[in-house]
Write a protein that holds these residues in place. Structure first.
Motif, mmCIF file in Angstrom:
data_model
loop_
_atom_site.group_PDB
_atom_site.id
_atom_site.type_symbol
_atom_site.label_atom_id
_atom_site.label_comp_id
_atom_site.label_asym_id
_atom_site.label_seq_id
_atom_site.Cartn_x
_atom_site.Cartn_y
_atom_site.Cartn_z
ATOM 1 N N VAL A 48 41.471 64.384 12.133
ATOM 2 C CA VAL A 48 40.578 65.463 11.585
ATOM 3 C C VAL A 48 39.082 65.328 11.616
ATOM 4 C CG1 VAL A 48 40.125 66.240 9.170
ATOM 5 C CG2 VAL A 48 42.231 65.237 9.448
ATOM 6 N N GLY A 49 38.634 66.360 11.955
ATOM 7 C CA GLY A 49 36.954 66.492 12.166
ATOM 8 C C GLY A 49 36.292 67.900 12.330
ATOM 9 N N GLU A 50 35.259 67.903 12.235
ATOM 10 C CA GLU A 50 34.554 69.067 12.429
ATOM 11 C C GLU A 50 34.611 69.615 13.937
ATOM 12 O OE1 GLU A 50 30.438 69.307 10.199
ATOM 13 O OE2 GLU A 50 30.805 67.105 10.679
ATOM 14 N N SER A 51 34.450 71.015 14.144
ATOM 15 C CA SER A 51 34.481 71.389 15.393
ATOM 16 C C SER A 51 33.599 70.701 16.357
ATOM 17 C CB SER A 51 34.087 72.898 15.590
ATOM 18 O OG SER A 51 34.941 73.535 14.760
ATOM 19 N N CYS A 53 34.027 67.250 17.397
ATOM 20 C CA CYS A 53 34.169 66.098 17.256
ATOM 21 C C CYS A 53 34.889 65.216 18.364
ATOM 22 C CB CYS A 53 34.597 65.750 15.897
ATOM 23 S SG CYS A 53 36.347 65.910 15.593
ATOM 24 N N LYS A 55 38.267 65.954 19.063
ATOM 25 C CA LYS A 55 39.611 65.775 18.463
ATOM 26 C C LYS A 55 40.798 66.358 19.641
ATOM 27 C CE LYS A 55 39.705 69.408 14.802
ATOM 28 N NZ LYS A 55 38.126 69.655 15.176
ATOM 29 N N GLU A 181 45.907 71.915 16.008
ATOM 30 C CA GLU A 181 45.513 72.846 15.183
ATOM 31 C C GLU A 181 46.527 74.218 15.098
ATOM 32 O OE1 GLU A 181 41.967 73.726 13.884
ATOM 33 O OE2 GLU A 181 40.692 72.572 15.027
ATOM 34 N N SER A 184 46.135 76.889 12.217
ATOM 35 C CA SER A 184 44.756 77.459 11.869
ATOM 36 C C SER A 184 44.539 78.866 11.967
ATOM 37 C CB SER A 184 43.579 76.656 12.571
ATOM 38 O OG SER A 184 43.712 76.761 13.935
ATOM 39 N N HIS A 214 41.406 70.591 11.164
ATOM 40 C CA HIS A 214 40.400 70.533 10.396
ATOM 41 C C HIS A 214 40.416 70.694 8.969
ATOM 42 C CE1 HIS A 214 40.246 74.977 11.346
ATOM 43 N NE2 HIS A 214 39.893 74.744 10.275
ATOM 44 N N ASP A 215 41.520 71.063 8.455
ATOM 45 C CA ASP A 215 42.062 71.471 7.095
ATOM 46 C C ASP A 215 42.779 70.252 6.582
ATOM 47 O OD1 ASP A 215 43.127 72.333 4.772
ATOM 48 O OD2 ASP A 215 43.413 74.394 5.695
ATOM 49 N N TYR A 230 34.310 61.395 14.071
ATOM 50 C CA TYR A 230 32.796 62.169 13.823
ATOM 51 C C TYR A 230 32.203 61.823 15.240
ATOM 52 C CZ TYR A 230 28.223 63.306 12.061
ATOM 53 O OH TYR A 230 27.070 63.653 12.195
ATOM 54 N N LEU A 255 34.008 65.253 3.350
ATOM 55 C CA LEU A 255 35.107 66.314 3.812
ATOM 56 C C LEU A 255 35.903 66.336 2.564
ATOM 57 C CD1 LEU A 255 35.993 65.041 7.343
ATOM 58 C CD2 LEU A 255 34.576 66.873 6.675
#
Length: 322
Positions: A48-51, A53, A55, A181, A184, A214-215, A230, A255
């Motif tokens: 998991v992480g922000e766009s 990051c 992943k 993802e 998504s 990311h969800d 991160y 988060l």
């Protein structure tokens, strides 16, 4: 305990950045910077992480669709980065990818049967009637009718197209699936159907998933363990129940504070991060999260924290260690 199916150690990927008319290297982007984890047979690890990051890059490094700059990846005891040619090709049968976009990942000029059976033909595993039977079997396993093999992708909805993508991944009987993802781009109701399908397939076939998302709600539902990324690093890694109940890292807490509560009227304290995500071209010194952290100390600005803790919960934080 049995040996992990997948072992990743200190994995790194650096992309050179070129600028100017002569395309001289002006810097480097550390997309994945020292990531380590294990994945057991039949387990799901959520990433998991922000766009931005790292992943998705991590998932492609694990499958060796990208060549790492440093580190090691062992799959079923084999050093994946040392394999070449036909040996690597045979190993790739056991590792498959589900793409994020169910619309762009299927060739619109190919019938569904050809899309699902392409891997079987490439690897020489089935021909003729045997191939058609295998295609029908995996289509029915993912909830599609056998006659879907004769149709084109544009004749299906988004959820059905993602089922086709899952069938394509299953055709070679893999042991590991990297799901980048996979829900998504779908409606919420369809997301639940696909997640339930992935769980049913895992139980029936013993699949291991590296589930990139990311969800956090989706990840909580499907993952046994969760890794929070991160700026190219894992900052917290724990079993799902522990991480959601007792997060340690301030970034993880932020988060989780943004995840809607399922009970009507329930509230949780909202943590608003200050500033923007720093550029991966110029990551901060020390802890990469310190410019946005309300708890940062002098040590955080100069000394990079290591991912330490117990066997079930590790965190990279000077202020809130496990």
């Amino acid at each position: 305990m049995s040996a992990p199916l997948l072992e990743v150690r200190d994995l790194r990927k650096v992309f050179p950045v070129h600028q100017g008319l002569l395309r001289r290297q002006r810097g480097e982007l550390r997309a994945v910077d020292g990531v380590s984890f294990d994945l057991a047979v039949g387990e799901t690890l959520g990433i998991v992480g922000e766009s931005g990051c790292g992943k998705t890059t991590l998932g492609r490094l694990v499958l060796r669709l990208l060549e790492p700059t440093a580190g090691s990846v062992h799959f079923a005891g084999a050093d994946l980065l040392a394999l070449r040619g036909e040996t690597l090709r045979r190993q790739r049968r056991e590792m498959q990818l589900i793409f994020q976009d169910p619309f762009g990942s299927l060739n619109p000029r190919m019938r569904v049967g050809a899309i699902v059976g392409e891997g079987l033909e490439v690897h020489g595993l089935a021909r003729g009637a045997a191939l058609r039977a295998r295609v029908r079997d995996v289509l029915e396993r993912v909830g599609l009718r056998a006659d879907a093999a004769d149709r084109y992708p544009h004749e299906f909805s988004g959820g059905q197209r993602q089922r086709i993508g899952i069938a394509r991944a299953l055709a070679l009987s893999p042991r590991l699936i990297v799901a980048d993802e996979p829900v998504s781009a779908l409606d919420v109701s369809v997301q639940a159907q696909i997640i339930n399908l992935l769980q049913d397939l895992q139980e029936a076939l013993g699949l291991a998933y590296l589930f990139i998302a990311h969800d956090l709600r989706v990840v909580e539902h499907i993952s046994q363990r969760v890794a929070i990324m991160y700026l190219g690093k894992i900052v917290e890694l724990a079993d799902s129940r522990t991480l959601y109940a007792r997060p340690h890292h301030p970034y993880t807490r932020a988060l989780l504070s943004a995840v809607p509560m399922p009970e009507p009227g329930a509230r949780r304290e909202r943590i608003v991060l200050r500033g923007d995500v720093p550029s991966p071209l110029r990551p901060p010194s020390g802890c990469r999260f310190h410019p946005r952290c309300a708890f940062a100390e002098a040590r955080c600005r100069s000394e990079e924290p290591q991912l330490t803790g117990t066997a079930t919960h590790r965190v990279a934080c000077h202020v809130f260690p496990v």
